[in-house]
Design a protein around this motif. Structure first.
Motif, short mmCIF file in Angstrom:
data_model
loop_
_atom_site.label_atom_id
_atom_site.label_comp_id
_atom_site.label_asym_id
_atom_site.label_seq_id
_atom_site.Cartn_x
_atom_site.Cartn_y
_atom_site.Cartn_z
N THR A 192 -7.05 -0.48 -0.32
CA THR A 192 -7.64 0.29 0.77
C THR A 192 -7.47 -0.45 2.09
O THR A 192 -7.03 -1.60 2.14
CB THR A 192 -9.13 0.51 0.51
N ARG A 193 -7.86 0.20 3.16
CA ARG A 193 -7.77 -0.41 4.49
C ARG A 193 -8.68 -1.64 4.56
O ARG A 193 -8.30 -2.67 5.13
CB ARG A 193 -8.15 0.60 5.56
N ASP A 194 -9.88 -1.51 3.99
CA ASP A 194 -10.81 -2.64 4.00
C ASP A 194 -10.29 -3.80 3.15
O ASP A 194 -10.51 -4.98 3.50
CB ASP A 194 -12.20 -2.21 3.50
N THR A 195 -9.61 -3.48 2.05
CA THR A 195 -9.02 -4.53 1.22
C THR A 195 -7.96 -5.29 2.01
O THR A 195 -7.90 -6.53 1.96
CB THR A 195 -8.40 -3.95 -0.05
N GLN A 212 0.83 -1.21 0.00
CA GLN A 212 0.00 0.00 0.00
C GLN A 212 0.87 1.26 0.00
O GLN A 212 0.62 2.20 -0.75
CB GLN A 212 -0.91 0.00 1.22
N PRO A 234 -7.47 -0.56 -5.98
CA PRO A 234 -6.95 0.21 -4.85
C PRO A 234 -6.73 -0.65 -3.63
O PRO A 234 -7.59 -1.45 -3.26
CB PRO A 234 -8.04 1.27 -4.62
#
Length: 248
Positions: A229-232, A218, A227
């Motif tokens: 992301t934090r959730d990913t 990241q 992307p």
């Protein structure tokens, strides 16, 4: 044989020749995944490789997992963790003596918690058992015949009436709270490292782990076509923990 379970069409394959047709020849027609309630709530809107529908995002996520998370090299890099935990178990059994009963079930459960925790997060954690219990429960709730998943047109109201949404949200709160705490800790440690502060303090030794790999991707803007992301990151850690739980 074609069946309809609720509103969901089901094809039962009864021979190896048909299985080959389904899994190889016509794989693209059968590869997609239903959007299960558990995947939407626990797995961050189907963001992980287990619950994500087949398509461009799933293929890119699969490439990331193969190259960075679940590769043979990565699995072997955690061999010392497995060896350490098994040796500790052997020492415990030996220390108990030949005449003392040993509860192997509880000890094997503890080893599993320790291996997954060290591989995914870098060290043993006091809440590892809660985390693994929560993801085990989410796997159970995504692999059975639950009424809301059998009637996609009425999933929303049925998941409320059956209490399934409430149970899954409780699991999500547990998983997300633990992952958020761990990610914040690792980010703080990375900040300390960049300012030349000691990364390791006292006897709390941290190991290279899967979360570090994802945070590094990241930060470096590694392009896998979606992307990071934090959730990913949370979704990938979640499915990686499930994989190590049942494979390692």
């Amino acid at each position: 044989m074609h069946l309809r379970v609720g509103q969901v069409p089901v094809v039962v394959v009864t021979s190896k020749e048909l299985a080959r047709d389904v899994l190889k020849t016509h794989d693209a027609n059968f590869a997609t995944r239903p959007k299960l309630v558990a995947g939407g709530i626990v797995a961050y809107d189907w963001a992980d490789i287990l619950f994500s529908p087949s398509g461009d995002y799933w293929r890119k996520l699969r490439r990331l997992c193969i190259q960075e998370i679940l590769s043979t090299k990565r699995i072997l890099s955690f061999q010392h963790i497995r060896e350490d935990e098994v040796l500790n178990l052997v020492d415990e059994i030996r220390a108990a003596g030949s005449s003392t009963p040993v509860d192997l079930s509880s000890r094997l459960h503890r080893i599993t918690n320790s291996i997954v925790s060290r591989a995914a997060f870098g060290r043993k954690r006091s809440n590892a058992a809660d985390f693994l219990a929560a993801i085990k429960q989410s796997v159970v709730m995504s692999s059975g015949f639950y009424v809301p998943d059998l009637f996609p047109r009425f999933t929303g109201i049925l998941s409320v009436l059956t209490g399934m949404r409430r149970k899954l949200r409780a699991i999500r709160r547990t998983v997300d709270g633990i992952l958020e705490e761990i990610i914040c800790e690792r980010e703080e440690m990375l900040k300390q490292a960049r300012t030349d502060l000691p990364l390791l303090q006292g006897n709390n030794k941290e190991e290279e782990n899967l979360l570090d790999v994802l945070l590094g991707l990241q930060e470096n803007g590694h392009d896998f076509g979606f992307p990071m992301t934090r959730d990913t990151i949370k979704a990938i850690i979640l499915v990686s923990s499930i994989s190590y739980l049942y494979v390692c």
